[in-house]
Scaffold this motif. Sequence first.
Motif, PDB file in Angstrom:
ATOM      1  N   ALA A   1       0.844  -1.200   0.000  1.00 48.00           N
ATOM      2  CA  ALA A   1       0.000   0.000   0.000  1.00 48.00           C
ATOM      3  C   ALA A   1       0.877   1.246   0.000  1.00 48.00           C
ATOM      4  CB  ALA A   1      -0.928  -0.005   1.209  1.00 48.00           C
ATOM      5  N   GLY A   2       1.943   1.218   0.795  1.00 52.54           N
ATOM      6  CA  GLY A   2       2.875   2.341   0.785  1.00 52.54           C
ATOM      7  C   GLY A   2       3.493   2.521  -0.593  1.00 52.54           C
ATOM      8  N   ALA A   3       3.884   1.396  -1.202  1.00 51.33           N
ATOM      9  CA  ALA A   3       4.502   1.464  -2.536  1.00 51.33           C
ATOM     10  C   ALA A   3       3.514   2.013  -3.566  1.00 51.33           C
ATOM     11  CB  ALA A   3       4.992   0.081  -2.953  1.00 51.33           C
TER      12      ALA A   3
ATOM     13  N   ASN B   1       0.911   4.013  -3.007  1.00 47.30           N
ATOM     14  CA  ASN B   1       0.734   5.449  -2.776  1.00 47.30           C
ATOM     15  C   ASN B   1       1.925   6.250  -3.293  1.00 47.30           C
ATOM     16  OD1 ASN B   1      -1.854   5.820  -1.552  1.00 47.30           O
ATOM     17  ND2 ASN B   1      -1.093   4.807   0.288  1.00 47.30           N
ATOM     18  N   LEU B   2       3.087   5.648  -3.215  1.00 50.98           N
ATOM     19  CA  LEU B   2       4.293   6.362  -3.601  1.00 50.98           C
ATOM     20  C   LEU B   2       4.547   6.354  -5.103  1.00 50.98           C
ATOM     21  CD1 LEU B   2       6.494   7.845  -1.960  1.00 50.98           C
ATOM     22  CD2 LEU B   2       7.861   5.762  -2.146  1.00 50.98           C
ATOM     23  N   ILE B   3       4.449   5.172  -5.738  1.00 54.64           N
ATOM     24  CA  ILE B   3       4.889   5.116  -7.136  1.00 54.64           C
ATOM     25  C   ILE B   3       3.772   4.846  -8.133  1.00 54.64           C
ATOM     26  CG2 ILE B   3       7.268   4.506  -6.540  1.00 54.64           C
ATOM     27  CD1 ILE B   3       6.663   1.653  -7.351  1.00 54.64           C
ATOM     28  N   ASP B   4       2.561   4.569  -7.665  1.00 49.73           N
ATOM     29  CA  ASP B   4       1.402   4.511  -8.560  1.00 49.73           C
ATOM     30  C   ASP B   4       1.580   3.551  -9.747  1.00 49.73           C
ATOM     31  OD1 ASP B   4      -1.081   5.190  -9.705  1.00 49.73           O
ATOM     32  OD2 ASP B   4      -0.211   6.835 -10.836  1.00 49.73           O
ATOM     33  N   PRO B   5       1.785   2.260  -9.463  1.00 55.36           N
ATOM     34  CA  PRO B   5       1.871   1.303 -10.574  1.00 55.36           C
ATOM     35  C   PRO B   5       0.478   0.999 -11.112  1.00 55.36           C
ATOM     36  CG  PRO B   5       1.932   0.127  -8.498  1.00 55.36           C
ATOM     37  CD  PRO B   5       1.884   1.607  -8.153  1.00 55.36           C
TER      38      PRO B   5
ATOM     39  N   VAL C   1      -6.838   7.749  -1.170  1.00 52.79           N
ATOM     40  CA  VAL C   1      -6.879   9.115  -1.695  1.00 52.79           C
ATOM     41  C   VAL C   1      -6.751   9.130  -3.219  1.00 52.79           C
ATOM     42  CG1 VAL C   1      -6.094  10.214   0.412  1.00 52.79           C
ATOM     43  CG2 VAL C   1      -4.408   9.478  -1.270  1.00 52.79           C
TER      44      VAL C   1
END
Lengths: 406, 406
Positions: free
Chosen positions: A328-330, A332-336, A366
């Motif tokens: 989930a963090g990944a 939110n961060l990089i949007d694959p 979000v």
Amino acid sequence: MRRQNLALVLQEVAAGAPLSRAEVAAASGLTRAAVSSLVEELIGAGLLAELGPAPSGRVGRPGTALTLNPQGPAGLGAEIGVEHLAACVVDLRGEARVWTRIAADNRGRPAAEVLADLAALLRTVAAEAAPALRPAGLGIAVPGLVGAEPGLVRRAANLGWSDVPVIALLRSELRLAGAPDLAALPAEVDNEANLGGLAELWLGDHAGTGDFVHISAEAGIGAALIVAGRLFRGARGFAGELGHVPVEPDGPPCACGSRGCLEQYAGERAVLRAAGPGSARADTGHSSGEAGSGRDWIALLADRAADGDPAVLAALDRAGTALGTAVAGAVNLIDPASVILGGGYAELGEWLLPGMRRELTARVTVRPWSDDWLAVSVLGRRGPLLGAAAGVVRAIVEDPGRFAAQ
Amino acid sequence: MRRQNLALVLQEVAAGAPLSRAEVAAASGLTRAAVSSLVEELIGAGLLAELGPAPSGRVGRPGTALTLNPQGPAGLGAEIGVEHLAACVVDLRGEARVWTRIAADNRGRPAAEVLADLAALLRTVAAEAAPALRPAGLGIAVPGLVGAEPGLVRRAANLGWSDVPVIALLRSELRLAGAPDLAALPAEVDNEANLGGLAELWLGDHAGTGDFVHISAEAGIGAALIVAGRLFRGARGFAGELGHVPVEPDGPPCACGSRGCLEQYAGERAVLRAAGPGSARADTGHSSGEAGSGRDWIALLADRAADGDPAVLAALDRAGTALGTAVAGAVNLIDPASVILGGGYAELGEWLLPGMRRELTARVTVRPWSDDWLAVSVLGRRGPLLGAAAGVVRAIVEDPGRFAAQ
């Protein structure tokens, strides 16, 4: 220009084989005469083959169907695992034609010994593939960090390696093993998680989709970030260390010196420890020299989970939940565009996915997220070795002119 | 070819001004005659200016020094904050020549009202910049998600906006405000965190370094991922949502519906709540219409921290620690060359950095990490608005031929 057109013709055949020359001309926008000439050159280089008359709906003489040469140049792949060695030969289509895997306890063994065994294995698969398939290059998958320096494994903690010049050592062992032809091949080494992701990009269900995170577990947990159809390596070549993304800041201590890393929830040892008795190997520290089927932690857990073992189900749910939190963090961060569960995890998908879905749904709010964007790889544990070997033939198909000129 | 050479000449001057024609020829590899002709065209388009005789160490007639025209085409920037509106005009060098910022309580206000105020502000700064500087385009920074659809803000939670066609509405308000020339400008809208990162890339101390994560806090916490000198937007345009990376899976509930997101430790409200009395505004829910200096939470916290207020120091250490945990995950995952603390965080760097350094050192261990790779932006809170305006002039300098043809 001719070099670009050689690539264009070869790629049309790769994508649509079997195709007649006329169909290649239609698909590529080249004239029939140009296609015929390019095809002759590609046949001469051993890259294309004729299958005989192609069925055709049209009136007139049927064309001859073209395909990537199933007897042509090939990719030789090698995989160094913590508890196994493997080698394969793939044809130009990326299809595995020879495949072998042996158990081996490589923890703490001198690199030269490991690579001597690997050299013997490579010689065996190459001999089995000959004379139909002739390796044009060698790809090597390792469970460790590979930096920008060619051929060098910076660190493979589970093997006890640091700064090992894998390619130079392997060439030397191949010569000692009486395989100077293999020792002379162009060779590349890469992290197993990166190669698993590339295999998914090239050969998996997500072939060509271009933007995904591929997660795999072998010795450690790794991720391959595929961005716009290419592997994203980061500024220093170390991207994808998902296993050491923190899940709980004050969680259990990790071998890396930190606490609460994903590996402490979803890594091999953590899952086996949580699964309890019946996974006795978790507490042996892998010190046994035995290398039987009991060593396959993935298969062991899948069997026990399928039998409904409550401790295993709980351990896998905990692992899936932790994977979901980190992913989930990944996201939110990089949007694959999607997240693919690969490697050994693929066989445990049934039990890992519910926790992952729960966490992703709760934590990616979000911006859009759909359950459908999380999927399981069809390649599974074959990914890294397939990726290592397929990289060789991908390079040929992408630029046949360079290959033909060699 | 001439279009490429126009860009080459303009970029040489941008990088090294003041430069003589001879120096441009030497640096670009073009002939002096070609440079003279290209320079004339660029002067004609208002992009280059002559400064008078340049000092020269060589014998002979001194050349005339060239510079980007400080009176030429300009970038108009707009920023919509939760509690402010701002506008600026930058010249071709990206230097802010007119800058204004007003307090405004934009939470829950109808978008048309907010944009009417912004239109008036834009008209004011454009009038102040005229006639020397003539805006060639408009960039708008918003505290929300901007997707792939041009001009549309998908969601700005702190404003209460969803699917707002910002550019269309702003054009309409600009016409109503009697500024049809500004309404007709090419315009782009982007997320404030993205624009802050681009400003750092273009104008900050890290200009040109090409691979970093820029972290900022305005209404929420955002990150801009700069990869190989470009903003990495992700597959759907939503990359960089660092504020909702989980820090503690069972942490405090977040407005996004999840728990333990970074914003619950390092976001405005969380820090103010933890800092306790003296930051009374944290508990008002921002419902007061007052818009005085007391509303500036960053400056308030910096003042109290400088005075040694123990509650504030503890709150900032907690925020820095949480930032460090989340950023450690990001570093392990995407391997940036450096991490830049920007936006409002830049002013709090003294108190945030120790916790961040501690966490990064503890949690980034399987690959190299150095304290020197974490730095504070010199642009700070000016970043997003500078980035919005500078994007306009960057586009001109990158392709002056397109601009000249307009």
